[in-house]
Scaffold this active site. Structure first.
Site, PDB file in Angstrom:
ATOM      1  N   THR A   1      -0.088  -1.136   6.625  1.00  0.00           N
ATOM      2  CA  THR A   1       0.155  -1.922   5.413  1.00  0.00           C
ATOM      3  C   THR A   1       0.487  -3.351   5.837  1.00  0.00           C
ATOM      4  O   THR A   1       1.037  -3.575   6.909  1.00  0.00           O
ATOM      5  CB  THR A   1       1.272  -1.315   4.534  1.00  0.00           C
ATOM      6  OG1 THR A   1       1.477  -2.135   3.380  1.00  0.00           O
ATOM      7  CG2 THR A   1       2.578  -1.186   5.283  1.00  0.00           C
ATOM      8  N   GLY A   2       0.107  -4.305   4.993  1.00  0.00           N
ATOM      9  CA  GLY A   2       0.324  -5.701   5.344  1.00  0.00           C
ATOM     10  C   GLY A   2      -0.947  -6.496   5.097  1.00  0.00           C
ATOM     11  O   GLY A   2      -1.807  -6.077   4.321  1.00  0.00           O
TER      12      GLY A   2
ATOM     13  N   THR B   1       0.865  -1.178   0.000  1.00  0.00           N
ATOM     14  CA  THR B   1       0.000   0.000   0.000  1.00  0.00           C
ATOM     15  C   THR B   1       0.897   1.222   0.000  1.00  0.00           C
ATOM     16  O   THR B   1       1.995   1.151   0.521  1.00  0.00           O
ATOM     17  CB  THR B   1      -0.841  -0.013   1.307  1.00  0.00           C
ATOM     18  OG1 THR B   1      -1.717  -1.126   1.267  1.00  0.00           O
ATOM     19  CG2 THR B   1      -1.651   1.246   1.479  1.00  0.00           C
TER      20      THR B   1
ATOM     21  N   ARG C   1     -13.453  -8.599  -2.578  1.00  0.00           N
ATOM     22  CA  ARG C   1     -12.761  -8.565  -1.282  1.00  0.00           C
ATOM     23  C   ARG C   1     -12.418  -7.108  -0.894  1.00  0.00           C
ATOM     24  O   ARG C   1     -11.902  -6.337  -1.686  1.00  0.00           O
ATOM     25  CB  ARG C   1     -11.486  -9.386  -1.387  1.00  0.00           C
ATOM     26  CG  ARG C   1     -10.584  -9.351  -0.145  1.00  0.00           C
ATOM     27  CD  ARG C   1      -9.281  -8.648  -0.415  1.00  0.00           C
ATOM     28  NE  ARG C   1      -8.291  -8.867   0.627  1.00  0.00           N
ATOM     29  CZ  ARG C   1      -7.246  -8.070   0.838  1.00  0.00           C
ATOM     30  NH1 ARG C   1      -7.061  -7.025   0.080  1.00  0.00           N
ATOM     31  NH2 ARG C   1      -6.386  -8.326   1.788  1.00  0.00           N
ATOM     32  N   VAL C   2     -12.727  -6.749   0.328  1.00  0.00           N
ATOM     33  CA  VAL C   2     -12.319  -5.449   0.864  1.00  0.00           C
ATOM     34  C   VAL C   2     -11.530  -5.712   2.143  1.00  0.00           C
ATOM     35  O   VAL C   2     -12.001  -6.436   3.020  1.00  0.00           O
ATOM     36  CB  VAL C   2     -13.541  -4.555   1.200  1.00  0.00           C
ATOM     37  CG1 VAL C   2     -13.084  -3.262   1.868  1.00  0.00           C
ATOM     38  CG2 VAL C   2     -14.342  -4.250  -0.063  1.00  0.00           C
TER      39      VAL C   2
ATOM     40  N   GLY D   1      -4.171  -7.207   5.198  1.00  0.00           N
ATOM     41  CA  GLY D   1      -5.353  -6.446   5.599  1.00  0.00           C
ATOM     42  C   GLY D   1      -6.514  -7.306   6.036  1.00  0.00           C
ATOM     43  O   GLY D   1      -7.393  -6.831   6.764  1.00  0.00           O
TER      44      GLY D   1
ATOM     45  N   ASP E   1      -8.310  -3.771   4.866  1.00  0.00           N
ATOM     46  CA  ASP E   1      -8.211  -2.631   5.778  1.00  0.00           C
ATOM     47  C   ASP E   1      -8.066  -1.277   5.098  1.00  0.00           C
ATOM     48  O   ASP E   1      -8.568  -0.268   5.606  1.00  0.00           O
ATOM     49  CB  ASP E   1      -7.028  -2.847   6.736  1.00  0.00           C
ATOM     50  CG  ASP E   1      -5.681  -2.994   6.021  1.00  0.00           C
ATOM     51  OD1 ASP E   1      -5.673  -3.408   4.846  1.00  0.00           O
ATOM     52  OD2 ASP E   1      -4.644  -2.710   6.651  1.00  0.00           O
TER      53      ASP E   1
HETATM   54  N1  ASP Z   1      -3.365  -3.965   3.429  1.00  0.00           N
HETATM   55  C1  ASP Z   1      -3.503  -4.146   2.011  1.00  0.00           C
HETATM   56  C2  ASP Z   1      -4.583  -5.173   1.759  1.00  0.00           C
HETATM   57  O1  ASP Z   1      -4.618  -6.182   2.470  1.00  0.00           O
HETATM   58  C3  ASP Z   1      -2.265  -4.603   1.326  1.00  0.00           C
HETATM   59  C4  ASP Z   1      -0.964  -4.111   1.892  1.00  0.00           C
HETATM   60  O2  ASP Z   1      -0.891  -3.029   2.441  1.00  0.00           O
HETATM   61  O3  ASP Z   1       0.033  -4.813   1.771  1.00  0.00           O
HETATM   62  O4  ASP Z   1      -5.326  -4.997   0.834  1.00  0.00           O
END
Ligand code: ASP
Length: 321
Positions: free
Chosen positions: A232-233, A182, A209-210, A235, A212
């Protein structure tokens, strides 16, 4: 809503900016504006945000324009144009933005065909009474606001999707750390804060899909009473911890941003899965411009970009485990 042409849209959008976004504090200048963003592309995003702010823009202008740089870059395969698609080969974008002064947020989820979801999210915040718009309705709103639909799937992303699709027994819904990220940005100046983030989400995700990123309090949150945060990560997991709101809440109780990030990881570590391997990362800033950045583990380190005193640099965050 009647469609409007781009020129009218731009004129009315900047009028809306003047009326709806919090005006700059009288004592604010670039030298005391701090921008903090996720990942290496945050360096360029921060520089654009700072230039926008220096040119007379608000913090919200700065966040939007900074994030646009990453959305427009076809080489970033996890955000905007060039983002990897969902399982059906469609690029599906999420974004959100929040003004810590007005406590207003705007977001879009599952947006197709529009390369700058952060700009659409901003207009949801400033031009409607809503906070979140999704799917076809969000697309129609964007078109009514003057955005032009386009093909977001680059040949590189199409090739990657075909390779995944044609791999026998391909993994679904989660394929590894390279395939989601992100651009999250938080900013502070003169006692004010703002936050935003934008992503194409998880590559090969189930359509619809939604996670975070576009959810206020999860992917982003800002409140002038304390500060701003972004995540980020993974979600799908992080949503369940309302990460950004947790961090801002802890800052409002007096924690330094770094300690507030640690508090979130402590909370997640009690129940989140795969703590040593999965990617969970956060950034935070308080109203004084103090910052925090943290990843859960050393296997998935967070790189973040910090712009302060007119200069930008890339750093590696502390890890919790
Ligand atoms: N958090 C984001 C999601 O899961 C992806 C990311 O930030 O790596 O869509």
């Amino acid at each position: 809503m009647d469609p409007i042409d781009r020129k009218t849209f731009l004129a009315s959008a900047s009028a809306a900016t003047l009326s709806a976004a919090a005006p700059r504090a009288a004592n604010a200048d670039t030298r005391d504006a701090v921008f903090l963003s996720t990942w290496k592309w945050g360096v360029e995003a921060n520089a654009k945000a700072a230039a926008t702010f220096d040119g007379g823009g608000s913090l919200i202008d700065a966040i939007e324009k900074g994030i646009n740089v990453v959305e427009n870059d076809p080489n970033v395969t996890t955000v905007g144009y060039g983002g990897l698609p969902n399982a059906e080969g469609e690029v599906e974008l999420d974004a959100g933005i929040m003004d810590g002064t007005t406590h207003r947020a705007g977001s879009v989820c599952n947006l197709h065909k529009i390369k700058n979801p952060i700009s659409v999210a901003r207009l949801v915040m400033e031009r409607t009474r809503h906070t979140t718009m999704a799917g076809e309705g969000a697309l129609q709103f964007a078109i009514a606001m003057g955005f032009t639909p386009m093909q977001l799937l680059t040949s590189r992303a199409l090739e990657a999707w075909l390779k995944w699709k044609n791999t026998p027994d391909h993994e679904t819904f989660w394929i590894g750390p390279e395939h989601h990220d992100t651009i999250g940005m938080v900013a502070a100046t003169g006692g004010r804060v703002a936050a935003g983030c934008s992503t194409s989400g998880l590559a090969w995700k189930i359509p619809g899909r939604v996670a975070d990123s576009p959810l206020v309090g999860c992917g982003y949150f800002a409140d002038d009473a304390a500060g701003a945060a972004s995540a980020t990560g993974d979600g799908d997991v992080m949503t369940n911890y309302v990460t950004s709101k947790h961090i801002v809440q802890k800052m409002s109780e007096g924690m330094h941003p770094q300690e507030a990030c640690r508090d979130l990881m402590r909370y997640m570590a009690k129940s989140a899965r795969d703590l040593r391997t999965n990617m969970y990362c956060v950034i935070a800033i308080d109203t004084r411009g103090q910052v925090g950045a943290l990843s859960m583990n050393a296997a998935q380190p967070l790189h973040y970009a910090l712009w302060r005193n007119g200069q930008g640099a890339l750093h590696t965050a502390e890890h919790y485990l």
